[in-house]
Design an enzyme around this catalytic site. Sequence first.
Site, PDB file in Angstrom:
ATOM      1  N   ASN A 144      53.932   0.372  48.038  1.00  0.00           N
ATOM      2  CA  ASN A 144      54.486  -0.237  46.905  1.00  0.00           C
ATOM      3  C   ASN A 144      54.618  -0.156  45.629  1.00  0.00           C
ATOM      4  OD1 ASN A 144      51.565  -0.601  48.071  1.00  0.00           O
ATOM      5  ND2 ASN A 144      49.993  -0.211  46.433  1.00  0.00           N
TER       6      ASN A 144
ATOM      7  N   ASP B 270      44.927  -4.121  44.605  1.00  0.00           N
ATOM      8  CA  ASP B 270      45.223  -2.642  44.733  1.00  0.00           C
ATOM      9  C   ASP B 270      43.782  -1.842  44.024  1.00  0.00           C
ATOM     10  OD1 ASP B 270      48.101  -0.877  44.770  1.00  0.00           O
ATOM     11  OD2 ASP B 270      48.076  -1.336  43.870  1.00  0.00           O
TER      12      ASP B 270
ATOM     13  N   GLU C 151      42.590   5.061  51.233  1.00  0.00           N
ATOM     14  CA  GLU C 151      43.526   6.664  50.569  1.00  0.00           C
ATOM     15  C   GLU C 151      42.904   7.746  51.438  1.00  0.00           C
ATOM     16  OE1 GLU C 151      45.660   5.797  46.876  1.00  0.00           O
ATOM     17  OE2 GLU C 151      45.608   7.651  46.378  1.00  0.00           O
TER      18      GLU C 151
ATOM     19  N   GLY D 271      53.008   4.436  44.469  1.00  0.00           N
ATOM     20  CA  GLY D 271      54.194   5.106  43.686  1.00  0.00           C
ATOM     21  C   GLY D 271      55.665   4.702  44.330  1.00  0.00           C
TER      22      GLY D 271
ATOM     23  N   GLY E 263      54.401   5.437  37.913  1.00  0.00           N
ATOM     24  CA  GLY E 263      54.078   5.554  36.810  1.00  0.00           C
ATOM     25  C   GLY E 263      56.086   5.519  37.193  1.00  0.00           C
TER      26      GLY E 263
ATOM     27  N   SER F 278      57.442   3.047  43.594  1.00  0.00           N
ATOM     28  CA  SER F 278      59.271   2.765  42.429  1.00  0.00           C
ATOM     29  C   SER F 278      60.123   3.596  42.490  1.00  0.00           C
ATOM     30  CB  SER F 278      58.566   2.286  41.053  1.00  0.00           C
ATOM     31  OG  SER F 278      58.251   0.466  41.185  1.00  0.00           O
TER      32      SER F 278
HETATM   33  P1  13P Z   1      55.234   2.649  41.214  1.00  0.00           P
HETATM   34  O1  13P Z   1      53.709   3.620  39.660  1.00  0.00           O
HETATM   35  O2  13P Z   1      55.516   3.614  41.559  1.00  0.00           O
HETATM   36  O3  13P Z   1      55.450   1.074  41.301  1.00  0.00           O
HETATM   37  O4  13P Z   1      54.032   2.212  41.936  1.00  0.00           O
HETATM   38  C1  13P Z   1      53.126   1.337  42.645  1.00  0.00           C
HETATM   39  C2  13P Z   1      51.890   1.343  43.344  1.00  0.00           C
HETATM   40  O5  13P Z   1      51.300   2.829  44.048  1.00  0.00           O
HETATM   41  C3  13P Z   1      50.767   0.607  43.658  1.00  0.00           C
HETATM   42  O6  13P Z   1      49.622   0.330  43.308  1.00  0.00           O
HETATM   43  O1  G3H Z   2      49.000   1.822  40.668  1.00  0.00           O
HETATM   44  C1  G3H Z   2      48.293   1.238  40.013  1.00  0.00           C
HETATM   45  C2  G3H Z   2      49.597  -0.061  39.277  1.00  0.00           C
HETATM   46  O2  G3H Z   2      50.906   0.224  38.615  1.00  0.00           O
HETATM   47  C3  G3H Z   2      48.047  -1.072  38.767  1.00  0.00           C
HETATM   48  O3  G3H Z   2      48.325  -0.918  37.471  1.00  0.00           O
HETATM   49  O4  G3H Z   2      46.242  -0.394  36.987  1.00  0.00           O
HETATM   50  O5  G3H Z   2      48.058  -1.195  35.452  1.00  0.00           O
HETATM   51  O6  G3H Z   2      47.678  -2.859  36.504  1.00  0.00           O
HETATM   52  P1  G3H Z   2      47.797  -1.550  36.389  1.00  0.00           P
HETATM   53 ZN    ZN Z   3      49.065   2.353  44.385  1.00  0.00          ZN
END
Ligand code: 13P
Ligand code: G3H
Ligand code: ZN
Length: 307
Positions: free
Chosen positions: A252, A82, A134, A210, A179, A212
């Site tokens: 994601n 990721d 991206e 993003g 977030g 969630s």
């Molecule tokens: P969220 O912060 O919305 O869970 O997004 C996660 C994400 O895009 C990881 O790449």
């Molecule tokens: O998009 C980012 C993910 O939520 C991963 O977050 O870098 O804190 O592991 P992290």
């Molecule tokens: Zn992401």
Amino acid sequence: MPLTGPKEMFARAYKEGYAVGAFNVNNMEIIQGITAAGAAENAPLILQVSAGARKYAGQTYIVKLVEAALLECDLPIVLHLDHGADFQICKDCVDGGFTSVMIDGSHLPYEENLALTRQVVEYAHQRGVWVEAELGRLAGVEEAVSSAKSIYTDPDQAVDFVRRSGCDSLAIAIGTSHGAYKFTGEPTLDFTRLQIISDKLPGYPLVLHGASSVPQEFVAMTNKYGGKLGSARGVPEELLRKAAGMGVCKINIDSDIRLAMTAQIRKYFAENPEEFDPRGYLKPAREAVKNMVQHKIRTALGCSGKI
Ligand code: 13P
Ligand code: G3H
Ligand code: ZN
């Protein structure tokens, strides 16, 4: 079953109008919770690893934990990097057995993003590994990539970028952000833009970062047991389901995993102040991840039974 690549997974998701969940993994309990949900729903899964996760757990531990999960459940699972920030981390993950990597050059000038993506594509494709790129910027902070405001993906640029870089899937910016604080007003996504991009790239898998939903039950539970999450808000699940029917094949989710675990652990500590065995609180936290992911598979993603 060995680790799989996303090719067939996305082809079917595109055709049938659903998305596969890409869940961020950092430790054993998270991997167990997600894969238990996938097994209960007969759903394909993408387990994704950020640079932060690699640093926290170590790449070898993560890969071996995912391999252990594969022995326990007979599911198609993609292991994905990721937000790879540069060629080297993508190379390390390709060499380390990942079946998919993301090169995130979205913060770079267009031609630089393209050249970097092209470099990763050349390396990864020779080794049979999928590449996500991206284009456009999400609001909020995504590892090394930060942007004060969203810059939504330009549809014509997306076509040019895919054609010239050779990337296999493309993360686009249409109003989501990373977030737990995604919207101050009414949550909306730019579906008009998504439709145009999707029409211009027929059959091509798009990715939503993003994504969630920030379930309010977890926010309330966290706040009730001493947390402070204020006005946390996410993307409503019906918007995600709609996007999944418009060419978005990968969605994601990381923050919802964090929220589910943390809310449960806070509750457990409040109700069991004498507890000091980590298994005491990690077990219900793992169960909370499973329940959340199962719900996500059924409602936001629509990939239940799609193995
Ligand atoms: P969220 O912060 O919305 O869970 O997004 C996660 C994400 O895009 C990881 O790449
Ligand atoms: O998009 C980012 C993910 O939520 C991963 O977050 O870098 O804190 O592991 P992290
Ligand atoms: Zn992401």
